[in-house]
Design an enzyme around this catalytic site. Structure first.
Site, PDB file in Angstrom:
ATOM      1  N   ARG A 118      31.208  31.056  58.723  1.00  0.00           N
ATOM      2  CA  ARG A 118      32.620  31.037  58.321  1.00  0.00           C
ATOM      3  C   ARG A 118      33.346  31.731  59.454  1.00  0.00           C
ATOM      4  O   ARG A 118      33.147  32.909  59.711  1.00  0.00           O
ATOM      5  CB  ARG A 118      32.814  31.768  56.987  1.00  0.00           C
ATOM      6  CG  ARG A 118      34.279  32.049  56.606  1.00  0.00           C
ATOM      7  CD  ARG A 118      35.075  30.759  56.391  1.00  0.00           C
ATOM      8  NE  ARG A 118      36.422  31.044  55.889  1.00  0.00           N
ATOM      9  CZ  ARG A 118      37.515  31.090  56.666  1.00  0.00           C
ATOM     10  NH1 ARG A 118      37.419  30.881  57.976  1.00  0.00           N
ATOM     11  NH2 ARG A 118      38.696  31.320  56.131  1.00  0.00           N
ATOM     12  N   HIS A 140      38.235  35.265  61.254  1.00  0.00           N
ATOM     13  CA  HIS A 140      39.566  35.013  60.697  1.00  0.00           C
ATOM     14  C   HIS A 140      40.082  36.250  59.978  1.00  0.00           C
ATOM     15  O   HIS A 140      39.360  37.240  59.826  1.00  0.00           O
ATOM     16  CB  HIS A 140      39.498  33.842  59.707  1.00  0.00           C
ATOM     17  CG  HIS A 140      38.795  34.206  58.425  1.00  0.00           C
ATOM     18  ND1 HIS A 140      37.436  34.359  58.353  1.00  0.00           N
ATOM     19  CD2 HIS A 140      39.261  34.478  57.172  1.00  0.00           C
ATOM     20  CE1 HIS A 140      37.087  34.694  57.118  1.00  0.00           C
ATOM     21  NE2 HIS A 140      38.181  34.786  56.370  1.00  0.00           N
ATOM     22  N   HIS A 151      43.469  37.242  56.809  1.00  0.00           N
ATOM     23  CA  HIS A 151      44.493  36.670  55.918  1.00  0.00           C
ATOM     24  C   HIS A 151      45.336  37.776  55.315  1.00  0.00           C
ATOM     25  O   HIS A 151      44.993  38.961  55.398  1.00  0.00           O
ATOM     26  CB  HIS A 151      43.854  35.815  54.819  1.00  0.00           C
ATOM     27  CG  HIS A 151      42.460  36.232  54.466  1.00  0.00           C
ATOM     28  ND1 HIS A 151      42.203  37.362  53.754  1.00  0.00           N
ATOM     29  CD2 HIS A 151      41.248  35.684  54.768  1.00  0.00           C
ATOM     30  CE1 HIS A 151      40.884  37.486  53.603  1.00  0.00           C
ATOM     31  NE2 HIS A 151      40.275  36.491  54.214  1.00  0.00           N
ATOM     32  N   GLU A 181      40.368  40.560  50.433  1.00  0.00           N
ATOM     33  CA  GLU A 181      39.191  39.759  50.071  1.00  0.00           C
ATOM     34  C   GLU A 181      38.122  40.641  49.443  1.00  0.00           C
ATOM     35  O   GLU A 181      37.572  41.517  50.092  1.00  0.00           O
ATOM     36  CB  GLU A 181      38.631  39.072  51.321  1.00  0.00           C
ATOM     37  CG  GLU A 181      37.303  38.356  51.104  1.00  0.00           C
ATOM     38  CD  GLU A 181      36.835  37.611  52.359  1.00  0.00           C
ATOM     39  OE1 GLU A 181      37.696  37.026  53.044  1.00  0.00           O
ATOM     40  OE2 GLU A 181      35.634  37.631  52.662  1.00  0.00           O
ATOM     41  N   HIS A 196      37.377  39.282  60.217  1.00  0.00           N
ATOM     42  CA  HIS A 196      35.983  39.291  59.745  1.00  0.00           C
ATOM     43  C   HIS A 196      35.348  37.921  59.875  1.00  0.00           C
ATOM     44  O   HIS A 196      36.034  36.925  60.148  1.00  0.00           O
ATOM     45  CB  HIS A 196      35.926  39.772  58.288  1.00  0.00           C
ATOM     46  CG  HIS A 196      36.809  38.995  57.351  1.00  0.00           C
ATOM     47  ND1 HIS A 196      38.153  39.263  57.224  1.00  0.00           N
ATOM     48  CD2 HIS A 196      36.546  37.975  56.493  1.00  0.00           C
ATOM     49  CE1 HIS A 196      38.674  38.439  56.328  1.00  0.00           C
ATOM     50  NE2 HIS A 196      37.727  37.637  55.869  1.00  0.00           N
ATOM     51  N   GLU A 199      42.192  29.005  50.928  1.00  0.00           N
ATOM     52  CA  GLU A 199      41.205  29.130  51.994  1.00  0.00           C
ATOM     53  C   GLU A 199      41.613  28.294  53.212  1.00  0.00           C
ATOM     54  O   GLU A 199      41.188  28.562  54.331  1.00  0.00           O
ATOM     55  CB  GLU A 199      39.838  28.694  51.442  1.00  0.00           C
ATOM     56  CG  GLU A 199      38.664  28.978  52.297  1.00  0.00           C
ATOM     57  CD  GLU A 199      38.381  30.458  52.560  1.00  0.00           C
ATOM     58  OE1 GLU A 199      39.040  31.330  51.968  1.00  0.00           O
ATOM     59  OE2 GLU A 199      37.516  30.723  53.387  1.00  0.00           O
ATOM     60  N   HIS A 250      38.858  44.468  23.114  1.00  0.00           N
ATOM     61  CA  HIS A 250      39.453  45.475  24.000  1.00  0.00           C
ATOM     62  C   HIS A 250      40.631  44.856  24.731  1.00  0.00           C
ATOM     63  O   HIS A 250      40.897  43.650  24.609  1.00  0.00           O
ATOM     64  CB  HIS A 250      38.400  45.986  24.999  1.00  0.00           C
ATOM     65  CG  HIS A 250      37.997  44.941  26.008  1.00  0.00           C
ATOM     66  ND1 HIS A 250      37.088  43.946  25.726  1.00  0.00           N
ATOM     67  CD2 HIS A 250      38.394  44.715  27.295  1.00  0.00           C
ATOM     68  CE1 HIS A 250      36.927  43.174  26.788  1.00  0.00           C
ATOM     69  NE2 HIS A 250      37.713  43.606  27.752  1.00  0.00           N
ATOM     70  N   HIS A 289      43.229  45.580  28.622  1.00  0.00           N
ATOM     71  CA  HIS A 289      43.356  46.312  29.884  1.00  0.00           C
ATOM     72  C   HIS A 289      44.829  46.648  30.100  1.00  0.00           C
ATOM     73  O   HIS A 289      45.653  45.740  30.223  1.00  0.00           O
ATOM     74  CB  HIS A 289      42.821  45.468  31.036  1.00  0.00           C
ATOM     75  CG  HIS A 289      41.405  45.027  30.807  1.00  0.00           C
ATOM     76  ND1 HIS A 289      40.322  45.818  31.082  1.00  0.00           N
ATOM     77  CD2 HIS A 289      40.904  43.887  30.264  1.00  0.00           C
ATOM     78  CE1 HIS A 289      39.212  45.182  30.733  1.00  0.00           C
ATOM     79  NE2 HIS A 289      39.541  43.999  30.240  1.00  0.00           N
ATOM     80  N   GLU A 306      43.253  40.220  33.952  1.00  0.00           N
ATOM     81  CA  GLU A 306      41.809  40.116  34.186  1.00  0.00           C
ATOM     82  C   GLU A 306      41.451  38.690  34.603  1.00  0.00           C
ATOM     83  O   GLU A 306      41.777  37.732  33.905  1.00  0.00           O
ATOM     84  CB  GLU A 306      41.044  40.475  32.908  1.00  0.00           C
ATOM     85  CG  GLU A 306      39.539  40.222  33.009  1.00  0.00           C
ATOM     86  CD  GLU A 306      38.781  40.686  31.769  1.00  0.00           C
ATOM     87  OE1 GLU A 306      39.349  41.460  30.972  1.00  0.00           O
ATOM     88  OE2 GLU A 306      37.624  40.265  31.598  1.00  0.00           O
ATOM     89  N   HIS A 344      41.140  40.773  23.625  1.00  0.00           N
ATOM     90  CA  HIS A 344      40.116  39.737  23.797  1.00  0.00           C
ATOM     91  C   HIS A 344      38.734  40.329  23.576  1.00  0.00           C
ATOM     92  O   HIS A 344      38.562  41.546  23.523  1.00  0.00           O
ATOM     93  CB  HIS A 344      40.214  39.109  25.189  1.00  0.00           C
ATOM     94  CG  HIS A 344      40.089  40.095  26.319  1.00  0.00           C
ATOM     95  ND1 HIS A 344      41.096  40.977  26.636  1.00  0.00           N
ATOM     96  CD2 HIS A 344      39.080  40.365  27.190  1.00  0.00           C
ATOM     97  CE1 HIS A 344      40.722  41.731  27.657  1.00  0.00           C
ATOM     98  NE2 HIS A 344      39.490  41.381  28.008  1.00  0.00           N
TER      99      HIS A 344
END
Ligand code: MN
Ligand code: MN
Length: 435
Positions: A140, A143, A145, A149, A188, A211, A327, A329, A334, A373
């Site tokens: 890969r 590059h 961005h 990531e 990277h 991507e 529960h 968040h 999520e 959820h």
């Protein structure tokens, strides 16, 4: 039919059949009985507890659930809850299921990539996912961005390289269940290693990430006038001839031979400043569980134990029959990735809106910030999935923890449960139940 038979609870003096009898009523029996019995049954129905009414309603709707028209049998069979929702589902809840298995795959010599972004998954505005395969030697391209990531190795081994913000080099080999994290703008690369290359999941903290829109070193330099690049590096134009034969859109993924020994490459990039002391990688495979019960394990990796990350993660294993408890968040949406097994999740969207979907390996799920959820293992093997958050810290609140640490009378007045029932609810360590 008399108005009095329409089910209003107007005559409490009528005897009520036992709940089992009510539950056993089906449509044929109902039609077969006489009119006075029908009136009695209707009245009895009105007095029955809501769960019994629900059962009767389900039985009466046998015909309503039939499906004589065309159907995608494959989808129906892998998503029974999506096909026929449980009766507690209600309202127009947005789609929170997607899957890499139906995403377009961009295949090039050296591997492939596929992605689930906001284009295909509108609910996920702040996270996009990429699933990538590299053969042994497949690269890969170098590059960077705008988005951060976060990554987990799903299979095989790879060599990752980066440069920290102080200009020091980083190169490491990563294997299954290793993580890495590259902040925005950090350059990277990833290269598959022997014997089988690798496959990994990338998670970006922007739903609009693609991507196809990263800064590739060859894409960029291919669009710099040749004499400018030659001047920038103080080399002859002619020395760059081959660079300008690279495809106009850059290399992206390409096949080369596997790199040499790691120690050799670490020595090469150390330079005067030495290797980067920043840990861009994290050995999840050797981490002890953060929470552990008899039904499963949860490993939390966030900025507390992986300082470079601004994406928090919980790696969840639920044994057969287990349940990642009810529960929510408080601090972030999520984004989920399912690694193994079969699960189902109901998301409650407030205002009586709730929807249940099934999840299999390779699927993606989503739960908006603060919405309640659970995730239930409905298969015969361990269910393994990831919870990811665009936030430096993992935070979740437990329904069981809440109701067992509030004034008892207050809780019982809401839930209409006995003191014994409230006492039976887990008071701690309920992350995966039964605990
Ligand atoms: Mn990248
Ligand atoms: Mn969750």
């Amino acid at each position: 039919m008399e108005k009095s038979s329409c089910g209003r609870p107007s005559n409490a003096a009528q005897p009520s059949p036992a709940p089992a009898e009510i539950a056993g009523l089906d449509r044929r029996k109902f039609i077969g009985v006489g009119s006075s019995a029908l009136v009695m049954a209707a009245l009895a129905l009105s007095n029955a507890r809501s769960q019994d009414i629900e059962k009767v309603t389900t039985a009466q709707h046998d015909k309503s659930m039939t499906d004589p028209g065309p159907e995608n049998g494959g989808l129906r069979d892998i998503s029974p809850n999506g096909f026929l929702p449980p009766p507690t589902d209600h309202g127009e809840a947005p789609e929170f299921w997607n899957s890499f298995s139906i995403a377009h795959r961009r295949v090039q010599p050296g591997g492939w990539t596929r992605q689930v972004t906001v284009e295909d998954f509108p609910i996920s505005k702040d996270i996009a996912g990429v699933n990538m395969r590299l053969t042994a030697g497949g690269i890969r391209e170098l590059h960077w961005h705008e988005a951060a990531e976060w990554a987990i190795m799903l299979s095989g081994k790879a060599r990752i390289t980066a440069r920290d913000l102080e200009g020091r080099g980083f190169v490491k080999d990563v294997a299954k269940d290793d993580l890495w994290f590259f902040p925005p703008g950090v350059p990277h690369s990833i290269q598959g290693l022997e014997p089988e290359g690798c496959e990994f999941l990338l998670v970006f903290d922007n739903g609009n990430f693609s991507e196809g829109n990263t800064t590739l070193i060859t894409d960029w330099l291919r669009h710099v006038p040749r004499e400018v690049l030659a001047k920038n590096w103080g080399v002859a134009d002619k020395a760059l001839d081959d660079l300008y034969t690279v495809p106009v859109e850059g290399l992206f993924i390409f096949q080369k031979s596997v790199p040499g020994p790691l120690e050799q490459e670490q020595h090469q990039i150390a330079g005067a400043k030495g290797l980067s002391p920043v840990a861009f990688d994290f050995p999840l495979h050797s981490m002890a569980p953060t929470f552990k019960t008899k039904s499963g394990e949860v490993r939390v990796v966030d900025a507390q134990n992986f300082p470079v990350t601004t994406t928090a993660m919980a790696h969840v294993t639920v044994k057969p029959g287990g349940l990642r408890e009810l529960h929510w968040h408080p601090n972030a949406n999520e984004w989920q990735y399912f690694i193994q097994g079969k699960g189902r999740m109901t998301v409650f969207f407030t205002a009586a809106k709730a929807r249940t979907m099934d999840f299999n390996a390779g699927d993606v799920g989503y739960v908006p910030q603060t919405f309640g959820h659970y995730v239930e293992n409905i298969g015969n093997t361990d269910l393994i999935f990831l919870e990811l958050f665009k936030a430096p810290r993992f935070q979740d609140l437990s329904l069981s923890d809440w109701v067992t640490h509030a004034p008892e009378q207050l809780i019982r007045d809401h839930l209409r449960i006995s003191a014994e029932t409230l006492q039976a609810i887990p008071r701690d360590n309920s992350t995966v139940v039964p605990s």
